[in-house]
Design an enzyme around this catalytic site. Structure first.
Site, short mmCIF file in Angstrom:
data_model
loop_
_atom_site.label_atom_id
_atom_site.label_comp_id
_atom_site.label_asym_id
_atom_site.label_seq_id
_atom_site.Cartn_x
_atom_site.Cartn_y
_atom_site.Cartn_z
N ASP A 38 -19.29 -11.41 75.71
CA ASP A 38 -17.88 -11.06 75.54
C ASP A 38 -17.59 -10.51 74.15
O ASP A 38 -18.41 -10.64 73.23
CB ASP A 38 -16.99 -12.29 75.76
CG ASP A 38 -16.70 -12.54 77.22
OD1 ASP A 38 -17.04 -11.68 78.05
OD2 ASP A 38 -16.13 -13.59 77.54
N LYS A 60 -13.63 -8.01 76.87
CA LYS A 60 -12.30 -7.50 77.20
C LYS A 60 -11.41 -7.62 75.97
O LYS A 60 -11.22 -8.71 75.45
CB LYS A 60 -11.69 -8.29 78.36
CG LYS A 60 -12.46 -8.16 79.67
CD LYS A 60 -11.83 -9.02 80.74
CE LYS A 60 -12.49 -8.80 82.10
NZ LYS A 60 -13.90 -9.18 82.08
N MET A 169 -4.03 -16.73 72.68
CA MET A 169 -3.72 -15.38 73.16
C MET A 169 -2.24 -15.06 73.03
O MET A 169 -1.65 -14.38 73.88
CB MET A 169 -4.16 -15.21 74.63
CG MET A 169 -5.60 -15.57 74.89
SD MET A 169 -6.03 -15.44 76.64
CE MET A 169 -7.41 -16.58 76.73
#
Length: 240
Positions: A38, A60, A169
């Site tokens: 990742d 991502k 996030m």
């Protein structure tokens, strides 16, 4: 019984610094034949795997092209069925706000052998590295970890009533987070800390209150970050 020698290891890389990688994760990386990793993973980790290891960056990042989950699942299954030792390297811990369940489902459907290797989540590491205890006998008898990737999916009325929030996030949604906390009467003087790139050489920390944190961070990039909301933020003054 599965006879194929291939195996997939779902490995947590920790908060971003190679020094916080577990010993078991390090040993697994040393035998990697295929590495599927990742974004937010320390590039030094790539030096642990053998020179002939196939590497796939499937990370991502918001607003940038990325590998679809279906493609990631296919890579895991394909190389495992070829008999390879496949490492799926995820930032933090594999089961905390990752998509591990979708990958496990694909592996089970294909009868692939797999193992999960825990990692240190930034939800726990970032506050500690910033000198903020998430629990305290008086100020914080509990804490909750949530993701603000989609703020509309959260029960802000309940979250606003809790002593300590750890929000992942949420850097790009700080305005909405503050709006929701105010909407449900979280006091304006409630302390807030934002820790960006926790545990790395780029670590930055901003401390303020609901009343002024937006002003203090105006125009700054806050991703990737961990946001702490609660009175325990004040304890940083005693630790740092």
């Amino acid at each position: 019984m599965m006879t194929n020698p291939g195996k997939v290891y779902l490995v947590g890389a920790g908060p971003g610094n190679i020094e916080y990688l577990t010993v078991k994760a390090y040993r697994i990386l040393e035998i990697a034949e295929v590495l599927i990793y990742d974004a937010l993973v320390d590039e030094e980790l790539l030096n642990i795997v053998p020179d002939n290891c196939l590497k796939f960056n499937v990370g991502k990042r918001g607003g940038k092209p990325s590998t679809s989950q279906t493609e990631i699942n296919s890579l895991l299954v394909e190389y495992c069925l070829q008999g390879k030792q496949v490492i799926r390297l995820k930032s933090g811990d594999p089961l905390i706000f990752g998509r591990c369940i979708l990958e496990i489902e694909a592996l089970k459907q294909a009868r692939c052998n797999f193992e999960m290797i825990p990692g240190i989540s930034s939800a726990l590491a970032a506050p500690l590295l910033a000198g903020i205890p998430l629990t305290d006998p008086v100020l914080s008898r509990c804490f909750v970890v949530c993701t603000a990737h989609d703020t509309n999916e959260l029960n802000w009325q309940t979250l606003s009533s809790l002593e300590t929030l750890v929000i992942l996030m949420g850097g790009k949604n700080l305005d909405e987070i503050i709006y929701q906390l105010r909407k449900y009467q979280k006091p304006e003087f409630t302390p807030i800390a934002i820790i960006r790139w926790a545990g790395t050489d780029c670590q930055q920390i901003w401390v303020g209150e609901i009343s002024n944190i937006i002003e203090k961070t105006a125009g700054l990039s806050l991703s990737p970050s961990v946001i702490i909301v609660g009175e325990v933020v004040k304890l940083r003054n005693f630790i740092i």
